[in-house]
Scaffold this active site. Structure first.
Site, PDB file in Angstrom:
ATOM      1  N   HIS A  88       1.828   4.602  -2.789  1.00  0.00           N
ATOM      2  CA  HIS A  88       1.944   6.046  -2.559  1.00  0.00           C
ATOM      3  C   HIS A  88       3.311   6.563  -3.010  1.00  0.00           C
ATOM      4  CE1 HIS A  88      -1.779   6.941  -0.493  1.00  0.00           C
ATOM      5  NE2 HIS A  88      -1.565   6.036   0.444  1.00  0.00           N
TER       6      HIS A  88
ATOM      7  N   HIS B 233       0.837  -1.203   0.000  1.00  0.00           N
ATOM      8  CA  HIS B 233       0.000   0.000   0.000  1.00  0.00           C
ATOM      9  C   HIS B 233       0.872   1.253   0.000  1.00  0.00           C
ATOM     10  CE1 HIS B 233      -3.734   2.241   1.250  1.00  0.00           C
ATOM     11  NE2 HIS B 233      -2.818   3.078   1.734  1.00  0.00           N
ATOM     12  N   GLU B 234       1.836   1.305   0.903  1.00  0.00           N
ATOM     13  CA  GLU B 234       2.673   2.506   1.006  1.00  0.00           C
ATOM     14  C   GLU B 234       3.607   2.645  -0.200  1.00  0.00           C
ATOM     15  OE1 GLU B 234       1.729   4.637   2.982  1.00  0.00           O
ATOM     16  OE2 GLU B 234       0.499   3.350   4.269  1.00  0.00           O
TER      17      GLU B 234
ATOM     18  N   GLU C 217      -4.652   7.983  -3.008  1.00  0.00           N
ATOM     19  CA  GLU C 217      -5.144   6.734  -2.443  1.00  0.00           C
ATOM     20  C   GLU C 217      -5.457   5.715  -3.532  1.00  0.00           C
ATOM     21  OE1 GLU C 217      -5.764   4.323   0.865  1.00  0.00           O
ATOM     22  OE2 GLU C 217      -4.842   6.308   0.645  1.00  0.00           O
TER      23      GLU C 217
END
Length: 492
Positions: free
Chosen positions: A261, A257-258, A287
Protein backbone atom coordinates in the site's frame (compact mmCIF):
# COMPACT_ATOMS: atom_id res chain seq x y z
CA UNK A 1 -5.76 34.40 -11.00
CA UNK A 2 -7.92 32.29 -13.31
CA UNK A 3 -10.83 30.29 -11.95
CA UNK A 4 -8.88 27.10 -12.72
CA UNK A 5 -5.91 28.34 -10.66
CA UNK A 6 -8.19 29.47 -7.83
CA UNK A 7 -9.82 26.05 -7.73
CA UNK A 8 -6.43 24.27 -7.70
CA UNK A 9 -5.17 26.48 -4.87
CA UNK A 10 -8.32 25.84 -2.85
CA UNK A 11 -8.06 22.10 -3.52
CA UNK A 12 -4.41 22.06 -2.41
CA UNK A 13 -5.33 23.38 1.03
CA UNK A 14 -8.21 20.91 1.33
CA UNK A 15 -5.91 18.00 0.46
CA UNK A 16 -3.34 19.19 3.02
CA UNK A 17 -6.00 19.41 5.74
CA UNK A 18 -7.21 15.94 4.78
CA UNK A 19 -3.67 14.65 5.32
CA UNK A 20 -3.68 16.21 8.79
CA UNK A 21 -6.98 14.48 9.58
CA UNK A 22 -5.55 11.18 8.39
CA UNK A 23 -2.55 11.64 10.67
CA UNK A 24 -4.91 12.06 13.63
CA UNK A 25 -6.34 8.66 12.80
CA UNK A 26 -2.88 7.09 12.52
CA UNK A 27 -1.93 8.53 15.92
CA UNK A 28 -5.11 7.19 17.49
CA UNK A 29 -4.38 3.65 16.35
CA UNK A 30 -0.69 3.60 17.27
CA UNK A 31 0.66 5.89 20.01
CA UNK A 32 -2.25 7.94 21.40
CA UNK A 33 -2.84 7.47 25.17
CA UNK A 34 -5.82 5.20 25.76
CA UNK A 35 -7.47 7.82 27.95
CA UNK A 36 -7.64 10.36 25.12
CA UNK A 37 -10.39 8.65 23.12
CA UNK A 38 -13.16 11.20 23.75
CA UNK A 39 -10.87 14.15 23.11
CA UNK A 40 -9.66 12.63 19.84
CA UNK A 41 -13.23 11.99 18.74
CA UNK A 42 -14.01 15.68 19.17
CA UNK A 43 -10.81 16.68 17.33
CA UNK A 44 -11.60 14.41 14.40
CA UNK A 45 -15.21 15.61 14.30
CA UNK A 46 -13.99 19.24 14.24
CA UNK A 47 -11.61 18.46 11.38
CA UNK A 48 -14.38 16.72 9.47
CA UNK A 49 -16.64 19.75 9.94
CA UNK A 50 -13.95 22.00 8.45
CA UNK A 51 -13.30 19.61 5.58
CA UNK A 52 -16.99 19.15 4.81
CA UNK A 53 -17.45 22.91 4.70
CA UNK A 54 -14.57 23.22 2.26
CA UNK A 55 -15.68 20.30 0.11
CA UNK A 56 -19.18 21.77 -0.23
CA UNK A 57 -18.12 25.41 -0.67
CA UNK A 58 -20.40 26.93 -3.37
CA UNK A 59 -17.38 28.52 -4.99
CA UNK A 60 -16.28 25.06 -6.15
CA UNK A 61 -19.37 24.78 -8.32
CA UNK A 62 -18.78 28.29 -9.71
CA UNK A 63 -15.12 27.60 -10.43
CA UNK A 64 -15.94 24.30 -12.11
CA UNK A 65 -18.44 25.95 -14.44
CA UNK A 66 -15.80 28.27 -15.90
CA UNK A 67 -12.57 26.28 -15.35
CA UNK A 68 -13.37 23.61 -17.95
CA UNK A 69 -12.49 25.96 -20.80
CA UNK A 70 -9.16 26.74 -19.08
CA UNK A 71 -7.98 23.11 -18.86
CA UNK A 72 -4.82 22.72 -20.92
CA UNK A 73 -4.39 18.96 -21.08
CA UNK A 74 -5.77 15.56 -20.04
CA UNK A 75 -4.39 15.95 -16.52
CA UNK A 76 -6.26 19.21 -16.01
CA UNK A 77 -9.45 17.71 -17.40
CA UNK A 78 -9.18 14.66 -15.16
CA UNK A 79 -8.59 16.82 -12.06
CA UNK A 80 -11.70 18.84 -12.84
CA UNK A 81 -13.72 15.67 -13.38
CA UNK A 82 -12.61 14.21 -10.05
CA UNK A 83 -13.21 17.43 -8.13
CA UNK A 84 -16.63 17.74 -9.73
CA UNK A 85 -17.55 14.17 -8.87
CA UNK A 86 -16.48 14.57 -5.24
CA UNK A 87 -18.25 17.93 -4.96
CA UNK A 88 -21.54 16.57 -6.29
CA UNK A 89 -21.35 13.71 -3.77
CA UNK A 90 -20.40 15.91 -0.83
CA UNK A 91 -23.17 18.48 -1.29
CA UNK A 92 -25.71 15.68 -0.85
CA UNK A 93 -24.43 14.90 2.66
CA UNK A 94 -25.59 17.25 5.44
CA UNK A 95 -22.80 18.76 7.53
CA UNK A 96 -24.44 17.37 10.67
CA UNK A 97 -24.28 13.83 9.28
CA UNK A 98 -20.65 14.09 8.18
CA UNK A 99 -19.58 15.45 11.57
CA UNK A 100 -21.56 12.92 13.58
CA UNK A 101 -20.21 10.02 11.53
CA UNK A 102 -16.65 11.21 12.09
CA UNK A 103 -17.20 11.59 15.84
CA UNK A 104 -19.01 8.27 16.30
CA UNK A 105 -16.64 6.16 14.20
CA UNK A 106 -13.68 7.61 16.08
CA UNK A 107 -15.25 6.60 19.41
CA UNK A 108 -16.39 3.23 18.11
CA UNK A 109 -12.85 2.05 17.33
CA UNK A 110 -12.11 1.88 21.05
CA UNK A 111 -15.48 0.32 21.83
CA UNK A 112 -14.92 -2.35 19.18
CA UNK A 113 -11.37 -3.07 20.40
CA UNK A 114 -12.56 -3.54 23.99
CA UNK A 115 -15.50 -5.72 22.91
CA UNK A 116 -13.19 -7.81 20.74
CA UNK A 117 -10.71 -8.22 23.59
CA UNK A 118 -13.50 -9.34 25.93
CA UNK A 119 -15.32 -11.43 23.29
CA UNK A 120 -18.45 -9.48 24.16
CA UNK A 121 -20.63 -8.80 21.12
CA UNK A 122 -23.31 -7.11 23.22
CA UNK A 123 -20.83 -4.39 24.19
CA UNK A 124 -20.43 -3.35 20.57
CA UNK A 125 -23.82 -3.89 18.92
CA UNK A 126 -25.49 -0.70 20.22
CA UNK A 127 -22.70 1.40 18.72
CA UNK A 128 -22.85 -0.57 15.48
CA UNK A 129 -26.60 0.10 15.34
CA UNK A 130 -25.95 3.85 15.57
CA UNK A 131 -23.29 3.68 12.85
CA UNK A 132 -25.54 1.65 10.58
CA UNK A 133 -28.39 4.12 11.01
CA UNK A 134 -26.08 6.98 9.96
CA UNK A 135 -24.65 5.00 7.03
CA UNK A 136 -28.14 4.21 5.77
CA UNK A 137 -28.91 7.92 5.93
CA UNK A 138 -25.71 8.70 4.05
CA UNK A 139 -26.45 6.03 1.44
CA UNK A 140 -29.95 7.42 0.87
CA UNK A 141 -28.55 10.91 0.40
CA UNK A 142 -25.89 9.75 -2.06
CA UNK A 143 -28.08 7.31 -3.97
CA UNK A 144 -30.50 10.03 -5.09
CA UNK A 145 -33.08 7.36 -5.91
CA UNK A 146 -30.56 4.70 -6.95
CA UNK A 147 -29.21 1.71 -5.05
CA UNK A 148 -28.14 2.51 -1.48
CA UNK A 149 -25.32 -0.03 -1.34
CA UNK A 150 -23.99 1.04 -4.75
CA UNK A 151 -23.85 4.61 -3.49
CA UNK A 152 -21.54 3.55 -0.65
CA UNK A 153 -19.48 1.25 -2.87
CA UNK A 154 -18.85 4.16 -5.23
CA UNK A 155 -16.76 5.84 -2.53
CA UNK A 156 -14.20 3.04 -2.76
CA UNK A 157 -14.51 1.65 -6.29
CA UNK A 158 -16.01 4.32 -8.55
CA UNK A 159 -18.20 2.86 -11.25
CA UNK A 160 -18.55 -0.59 -9.69
CA UNK A 161 -21.95 -1.94 -8.66
CA UNK A 162 -23.09 -4.72 -6.38
CA UNK A 163 -24.50 -6.47 -9.44
CA UNK A 164 -21.22 -6.37 -11.39
CA UNK A 165 -19.17 -7.53 -8.40
CA UNK A 166 -21.67 -10.25 -7.57
CA UNK A 167 -21.30 -11.59 -11.11
CA UNK A 168 -17.51 -11.76 -10.72
CA UNK A 169 -17.74 -13.44 -7.32
CA UNK A 170 -20.36 -15.94 -8.49
CA UNK A 171 -18.12 -16.94 -11.38
CA UNK A 172 -15.08 -17.31 -9.08
CA UNK A 173 -16.71 -19.37 -6.34
CA UNK A 174 -16.95 -22.83 -8.01
CA UNK A 175 -13.26 -22.98 -8.96
CA UNK A 176 -12.18 -21.66 -5.54
CA UNK A 177 -14.33 -24.17 -3.67
CA UNK A 178 -13.15 -27.04 -5.89
CA UNK A 179 -9.50 -26.07 -5.41
CA UNK A 180 -9.98 -25.82 -1.63
CA UNK A 181 -11.63 -29.25 -1.49
CA UNK A 182 -8.86 -30.78 -3.60
CA UNK A 183 -6.14 -29.20 -1.47
CA UNK A 184 -7.66 -30.15 1.88
CA UNK A 185 -8.18 -33.70 0.64
CA UNK A 186 -4.67 -34.05 -0.81
CA UNK A 187 -2.31 -36.74 0.45
CA UNK A 188 0.55 -34.28 0.78
CA UNK A 189 0.03 -31.68 3.52
CA UNK A 190 2.82 -29.18 4.32
CA UNK A 191 4.16 -29.16 7.85
CA UNK A 192 3.17 -26.08 9.88
CA UNK A 193 5.81 -23.86 11.41
CA UNK A 194 5.77 -24.20 15.19
CA UNK A 195 7.50 -22.63 18.16
CA UNK A 196 7.75 -19.34 19.98
CA UNK A 197 9.21 -16.40 18.08
CA UNK A 198 10.25 -13.35 20.15
CA UNK A 199 8.53 -10.11 19.21
CA UNK A 200 11.68 -8.02 18.80
CA UNK A 201 13.21 -10.57 16.45
CA UNK A 202 10.02 -10.68 14.39
CA UNK A 203 9.98 -6.88 14.10
CA UNK A 204 13.64 -6.78 13.08
CA UNK A 205 12.95 -9.34 10.36
CA UNK A 206 9.82 -7.44 9.32
CA UNK A 207 11.96 -4.37 8.74
CA UNK A 208 14.27 -6.45 6.56
CA UNK A 209 11.27 -7.59 4.52
CA UNK A 210 10.05 -4.01 4.10
CA UNK A 211 13.52 -2.99 2.92
CA UNK A 212 13.59 -5.91 0.47
CA UNK A 213 10.45 -4.43 -1.09
CA UNK A 214 12.09 -1.03 -1.48
CA UNK A 215 10.19 0.72 1.33
CA UNK A 216 11.58 4.23 1.72
CA UNK A 217 12.36 4.59 5.43
CA UNK A 218 13.17 8.27 4.95
CA UNK A 219 9.48 8.79 4.13
CA UNK A 220 7.95 6.13 6.37
CA UNK A 221 8.01 4.30 9.67
CA UNK A 222 6.63 1.11 11.20
CA UNK A 223 4.50 0.86 14.34
CA UNK A 224 2.22 -1.66 16.00
CA UNK A 225 -1.58 -1.69 15.66
CA UNK A 226 -4.44 -4.03 16.58
CA UNK A 227 -5.47 -4.16 12.92
CA UNK A 228 -2.51 -3.42 10.56
CA UNK A 229 -2.96 -0.51 8.14
CA UNK A 230 -0.98 2.07 6.21
CA UNK A 231 -1.51 5.82 6.31
CA UNK A 232 -0.31 8.79 4.32
CA UNK A 233 1.00 9.71 0.91
CA UNK A 234 3.73 11.58 -1.00
CA UNK A 235 6.51 12.28 1.53
CA UNK A 236 4.97 10.50 4.53
CA UNK A 237 3.39 7.07 4.22
CA UNK A 238 3.53 4.94 7.35
CA UNK A 239 2.93 1.25 7.94
CA UNK A 240 1.79 -0.77 10.93
CA UNK A 241 1.99 -4.46 11.77
CA UNK A 242 1.18 -6.76 14.68
CA UNK A 243 3.01 -9.54 16.49
CA UNK A 244 1.81 -13.01 17.51
CA UNK A 245 4.69 -14.83 19.19
CA UNK A 246 3.54 -18.24 17.93
CA UNK A 247 3.00 -17.06 14.34
CA UNK A 248 5.76 -14.94 12.76
CA UNK A 249 4.07 -15.08 9.36
CA UNK A 250 1.31 -12.86 10.77
CA UNK A 251 3.83 -10.09 11.42
CA UNK A 252 5.99 -10.58 8.31
CA UNK A 253 3.18 -10.78 5.77
CA UNK A 254 1.15 -8.01 7.40
CA UNK A 255 4.24 -5.87 6.99
CA UNK A 256 4.75 -6.80 3.34
CA UNK A 257 1.03 -6.22 2.68
CA UNK A 258 1.13 -2.71 4.14
CA UNK A 259 4.38 -1.92 2.34
CA UNK A 260 2.52 -2.70 -0.90
CA UNK A 261 0.00 0.00 0.00
CA UNK A 262 2.66 2.51 1.02
CA UNK A 263 4.82 1.89 -2.03
CA UNK A 264 1.79 2.81 -4.13
CA UNK A 265 1.32 6.13 -2.35
CA UNK A 266 5.05 6.93 -2.31
CA UNK A 267 5.34 6.06 -6.01
CA UNK A 268 2.70 8.52 -7.27
CA UNK A 269 4.12 11.30 -9.45
CA UNK A 270 5.22 14.04 -7.05
CA UNK A 271 3.68 16.66 -9.36
CA UNK A 272 0.29 15.32 -8.21
CA UNK A 273 0.93 16.05 -4.52
CA UNK A 274 -2.02 17.86 -2.87
CA UNK A 275 -4.11 17.62 -6.04
CA UNK A 276 -7.10 15.46 -6.92
CA UNK A 277 -4.69 13.12 -8.75
CA UNK A 278 -2.44 12.53 -5.74
CA UNK A 279 -3.83 9.28 -4.33
CA UNK A 280 -4.74 5.74 -5.25
CA UNK A 281 -7.36 5.60 -7.97
CA UNK A 282 -9.56 3.08 -6.13
CA UNK A 283 -9.49 0.72 -3.19
CA UNK A 284 -9.48 -2.25 -5.56
CA UNK A 285 -6.31 -1.00 -7.25
CA UNK A 286 -4.82 -0.14 -3.85
CA UNK A 287 -5.53 -3.64 -2.61
CA UNK A 288 -4.02 -5.13 -5.76
CA UNK A 289 -0.72 -3.54 -4.77
CA UNK A 290 -0.74 -4.98 -1.26
CA UNK A 291 -1.95 -8.41 -2.36
CA UNK A 292 0.54 -8.80 -5.22
CA UNK A 293 3.33 -7.82 -2.81
CA UNK A 294 2.12 -10.19 -0.09
CA UNK A 295 1.18 -13.18 -2.24
CA UNK A 296 2.42 -13.40 -5.82
CA UNK A 297 5.79 -11.91 -4.80
CA UNK A 298 6.14 -12.41 -1.04
CA UNK A 299 4.78 -15.98 -0.93
CA UNK A 300 6.52 -17.06 -4.13
CA UNK A 301 8.94 -19.98 -3.93
CA UNK A 302 11.83 -17.68 -4.85
CA UNK A 303 11.20 -15.09 -2.14
CA UNK A 304 10.41 -17.67 0.55
CA UNK A 305 13.79 -19.28 -0.22
CA UNK A 306 15.44 -16.01 0.87
CA UNK A 307 13.06 -15.66 3.83
CA UNK A 308 13.82 -19.20 4.98
CA UNK A 309 17.52 -18.31 5.21
CA UNK A 310 16.73 -15.17 7.21
CA UNK A 311 14.38 -17.08 9.52
CA UNK A 312 17.00 -19.77 10.09
CA UNK A 313 19.51 -17.09 11.06
CA UNK A 314 17.05 -15.21 13.28
CA UNK A 315 15.40 -18.07 15.19
CA UNK A 316 17.04 -21.10 16.74
CA UNK A 317 15.91 -24.57 15.76
CA UNK A 318 13.16 -24.13 13.18
CA UNK A 319 11.15 -27.33 12.89
CA UNK A 320 11.25 -26.95 9.08
CA UNK A 321 14.72 -27.58 7.70
CA UNK A 322 14.55 -27.03 3.94
CA UNK A 323 13.39 -24.18 1.63
CA UNK A 324 10.81 -26.29 -0.21
CA UNK A 325 9.15 -27.36 3.03
CA UNK A 326 9.21 -23.75 4.21
CA UNK A 327 7.51 -22.64 0.96
CA UNK A 328 4.77 -25.17 1.64
CA UNK A 329 4.41 -23.99 5.24
CA UNK A 330 4.08 -20.34 4.20
CA UNK A 331 1.31 -21.33 1.79
CA UNK A 332 -0.57 -23.89 3.91
CA UNK A 333 -4.31 -24.05 3.30
CA UNK A 334 -6.21 -24.51 6.55
CA UNK A 335 -9.84 -23.93 7.57
CA UNK A 336 -9.13 -20.94 9.84
CA UNK A 337 -11.41 -18.23 11.16
CA UNK A 338 -9.45 -15.04 10.46
CA UNK A 339 -9.67 -13.24 7.13
CA UNK A 340 -6.34 -11.44 7.44
CA UNK A 341 -4.57 -14.73 8.19
CA UNK A 342 -6.34 -16.68 5.48
CA UNK A 343 -4.51 -18.51 2.72
CA UNK A 344 -4.87 -17.35 -0.87
CA UNK A 345 -7.28 -20.14 -1.79
CA UNK A 346 -9.91 -19.21 0.80
CA UNK A 347 -9.38 -15.47 1.23
CA UNK A 348 -11.93 -14.41 -1.36
CA UNK A 349 -14.56 -16.66 0.21
CA UNK A 350 -14.22 -14.61 3.41
CA UNK A 351 -14.85 -11.45 1.40
CA UNK A 352 -17.86 -12.87 -0.43
CA UNK A 353 -19.47 -13.68 2.92
CA UNK A 354 -18.94 -10.14 4.25
CA UNK A 355 -20.15 -8.64 0.98
CA UNK A 356 -23.48 -10.45 1.28
CA UNK A 357 -23.90 -9.66 4.98
CA UNK A 358 -23.21 -5.96 4.68
CA UNK A 359 -25.55 -5.57 1.72
CA UNK A 360 -28.28 -7.12 3.87
CA UNK A 361 -27.41 -4.77 6.74
CA UNK A 362 -27.64 -1.66 4.55
CA UNK A 363 -30.89 -2.78 2.91
CA UNK A 364 -32.48 -3.61 6.28
CA UNK A 365 -32.89 -7.26 5.37
CA UNK A 366 -30.59 -8.12 8.29
CA UNK A 367 -30.89 -6.47 11.72
CA UNK A 368 -27.83 -5.76 13.82
CA UNK A 369 -29.11 -7.88 16.70
CA UNK A 370 -29.24 -10.88 14.32
CA UNK A 371 -25.80 -10.26 12.81
CA UNK A 372 -23.79 -12.65 14.98
CA UNK A 373 -26.18 -15.52 14.34
CA UNK A 374 -26.19 -14.80 10.60
CA UNK A 375 -22.38 -14.59 10.54
CA UNK A 376 -21.94 -17.88 12.38
CA UNK A 377 -24.46 -19.72 10.22
CA UNK A 378 -22.90 -18.43 6.99
CA UNK A 379 -19.37 -19.21 8.17
CA UNK A 380 -20.32 -22.78 9.02
CA UNK A 381 -21.97 -23.17 5.61
CA UNK A 382 -19.05 -21.69 3.65
CA UNK A 383 -16.10 -23.05 5.64
CA UNK A 384 -17.44 -26.10 7.44
CA UNK A 385 -16.25 -24.83 10.82
CA UNK A 386 -18.31 -23.53 13.74
CA UNK A 387 -17.18 -20.13 15.05
CA UNK A 388 -15.85 -20.64 18.57
CA UNK A 389 -15.81 -17.02 19.83
CA UNK A 390 -16.76 -13.53 18.59
CA UNK A 391 -13.15 -12.38 18.15
CA UNK A 392 -12.82 -15.19 15.61
CA UNK A 393 -16.16 -14.22 14.11
CA UNK A 394 -18.19 -11.07 13.80
CA UNK A 395 -15.80 -8.94 15.89
CA UNK A 396 -12.62 -9.79 14.02
CA UNK A 397 -12.66 -6.87 11.52
CA UNK A 398 -12.63 -3.16 12.35
CA UNK A 399 -14.27 -2.03 9.10
CA UNK A 400 -17.91 -1.81 10.17
CA UNK A 401 -16.83 -0.19 13.43
CA UNK A 402 -15.39 2.72 11.45
CA UNK A 403 -18.28 2.90 8.99
CA UNK A 404 -16.56 1.29 6.01
CA UNK A 405 -19.60 -0.30 4.39
CA UNK A 406 -18.88 -1.04 0.74
CA UNK A 407 -15.17 -1.47 1.42
CA UNK A 408 -14.92 -5.27 1.76
CA UNK A 409 -15.60 -6.26 -1.88
CA UNK A 410 -12.64 -4.17 -3.02
CA UNK A 411 -10.37 -6.72 -1.32
CA UNK A 412 -11.53 -9.49 -3.63
CA UNK A 413 -11.51 -7.15 -6.62
CA UNK A 414 -7.93 -6.26 -5.65
CA UNK A 415 -7.02 -9.94 -5.90
CA UNK A 416 -8.55 -10.08 -9.37
CA UNK A 417 -6.56 -7.00 -10.42
CA UNK A 418 -3.40 -8.49 -8.87
CA UNK A 419 -3.87 -11.65 -10.93
CA UNK A 420 -3.98 -9.60 -14.14
CA UNK A 421 -0.94 -7.56 -13.15
CA UNK A 422 1.07 -10.57 -12.03
CA UNK A 423 0.69 -12.31 -15.37
CA UNK A 424 1.88 -9.21 -17.24
CA UNK A 425 4.70 -8.52 -14.77
CA UNK A 426 6.03 -12.07 -15.05
CA UNK A 427 6.01 -11.81 -18.84
CA UNK A 428 7.90 -8.50 -18.65
CA UNK A 429 10.40 -9.69 -16.00
CA UNK A 430 11.39 -13.28 -16.89
CA UNK A 431 14.37 -13.16 -14.47
CA UNK A 432 12.38 -11.82 -11.52
CA UNK A 433 12.79 -15.01 -9.47
CA UNK A 434 16.56 -14.64 -9.56
CA UNK A 435 16.28 -11.28 -7.80
CA UNK A 436 13.62 -12.54 -5.37
CA UNK A 437 15.82 -15.46 -4.37
CA UNK A 438 18.37 -12.85 -3.27
CA UNK A 439 15.77 -10.93 -1.27
CA UNK A 440 15.38 -8.16 -3.84
CA UNK A 441 11.78 -7.40 -4.82
CA UNK A 442 12.62 -3.98 -6.25
CA UNK A 443 12.42 -5.07 -9.94
CA UNK A 444 8.75 -5.95 -9.31
CA UNK A 445 8.17 -2.72 -7.37
CA UNK A 446 9.73 -0.67 -10.16
CA UNK A 447 7.53 -2.38 -12.77
CA UNK A 448 4.46 -1.62 -10.65
CA UNK A 449 5.60 1.96 -10.11
CA UNK A 450 5.95 2.51 -13.85
CA UNK A 451 2.69 0.82 -14.82
CA UNK A 452 0.44 1.62 -11.83
CA UNK A 453 1.81 3.80 -9.04
CA UNK A 454 2.98 6.91 -10.85
CA UNK A 455 -0.40 7.52 -12.46
CA UNK A 456 -2.21 8.22 -9.18
CA UNK A 457 -5.86 8.90 -10.02
CA UNK A 458 -5.14 10.00 -13.58
CA UNK A 459 -6.56 6.85 -15.20
CA UNK A 460 -9.81 5.15 -14.04
CA UNK A 461 -9.28 1.86 -12.21
CA UNK A 462 -10.37 -0.78 -14.72
CA UNK A 463 -8.75 1.14 -17.58
CA UNK A 464 -5.50 1.38 -15.61
CA UNK A 465 -5.39 -2.39 -14.99
CA UNK A 466 -6.22 -3.13 -18.61
CA UNK A 467 -3.50 -0.74 -19.80
CA UNK A 468 -0.93 -2.25 -17.43
CA UNK A 469 -1.81 -5.88 -18.08
CA UNK A 470 -2.67 -5.67 -21.77
CA UNK A 471 -5.94 -7.55 -21.33
CA UNK A 472 -9.51 -7.06 -20.13
CA UNK A 473 -10.07 -7.35 -16.39
CA UNK A 474 -10.95 -10.94 -15.61
CA UNK A 475 -10.70 -13.40 -12.73
CA UNK A 476 -9.14 -16.00 -15.02
CA UNK A 477 -5.47 -15.00 -14.45
CA UNK A 478 -5.97 -15.14 -10.67
CA UNK A 479 -7.70 -18.52 -10.75
CA UNK A 480 -5.13 -19.95 -13.17
CA UNK A 481 -2.31 -18.74 -10.90
CA UNK A 482 -3.93 -20.26 -7.80
CA UNK A 483 -4.55 -23.61 -9.46
CA UNK A 484 -0.99 -23.81 -10.79
CA UNK A 485 0.64 -22.74 -7.53
CA UNK A 486 -1.36 -24.87 -5.12
CA UNK A 487 -1.54 -27.76 -7.53
CA UNK A 488 2.25 -27.81 -7.37
CA UNK A 489 2.48 -27.49 -3.58
CA UNK A 490 -0.12 -30.20 -2.94
CA UNK A 491 0.80 -32.46 -5.91
CA UNK A 492 -2.73 -32.32 -7.30
Amino acid sequence: MSDFDALMEFQRTTEALSSVAQRLGWDQETVMPRGATEQRAEEIAAMEAVLHERRTDPRIGEWLDSAESEAEDAEDARMLALIGRDYRRQIRIPARLATELARLTSLSQGIWAEARGADDVSAFLPTLSEILMLKREEAAALADGGGAYDALLDDYEPGATAESLSAIFTAMRPRLVQLRDDVLGAEIQPEPLSGQFPAETQLRLARQCATAFGYDWSRGRMDLAVHPFSSGTWQDSRITTRVVTADPFNCLYSTIHEVGHSNYELGIDSDYAFTALGGGVSLGVHESQSRIAENQIGRSEAFTHWLFERMTEAFDGLNITDPRGFYGSVNRVTPGYIRTESDEVQYNLHIMMRFDLERDLISGKLDVEDLEEAWNARFLKDFGVAVDKPSNGVLQDVHWAVGLFGYFPTYALGNVYAGCLNRAMRDALPDLDTALREGDATPAVEWLRENVHRHGRLIPAAQLIEQASGEDVSAEPLLDYLEEKFGGIYAL
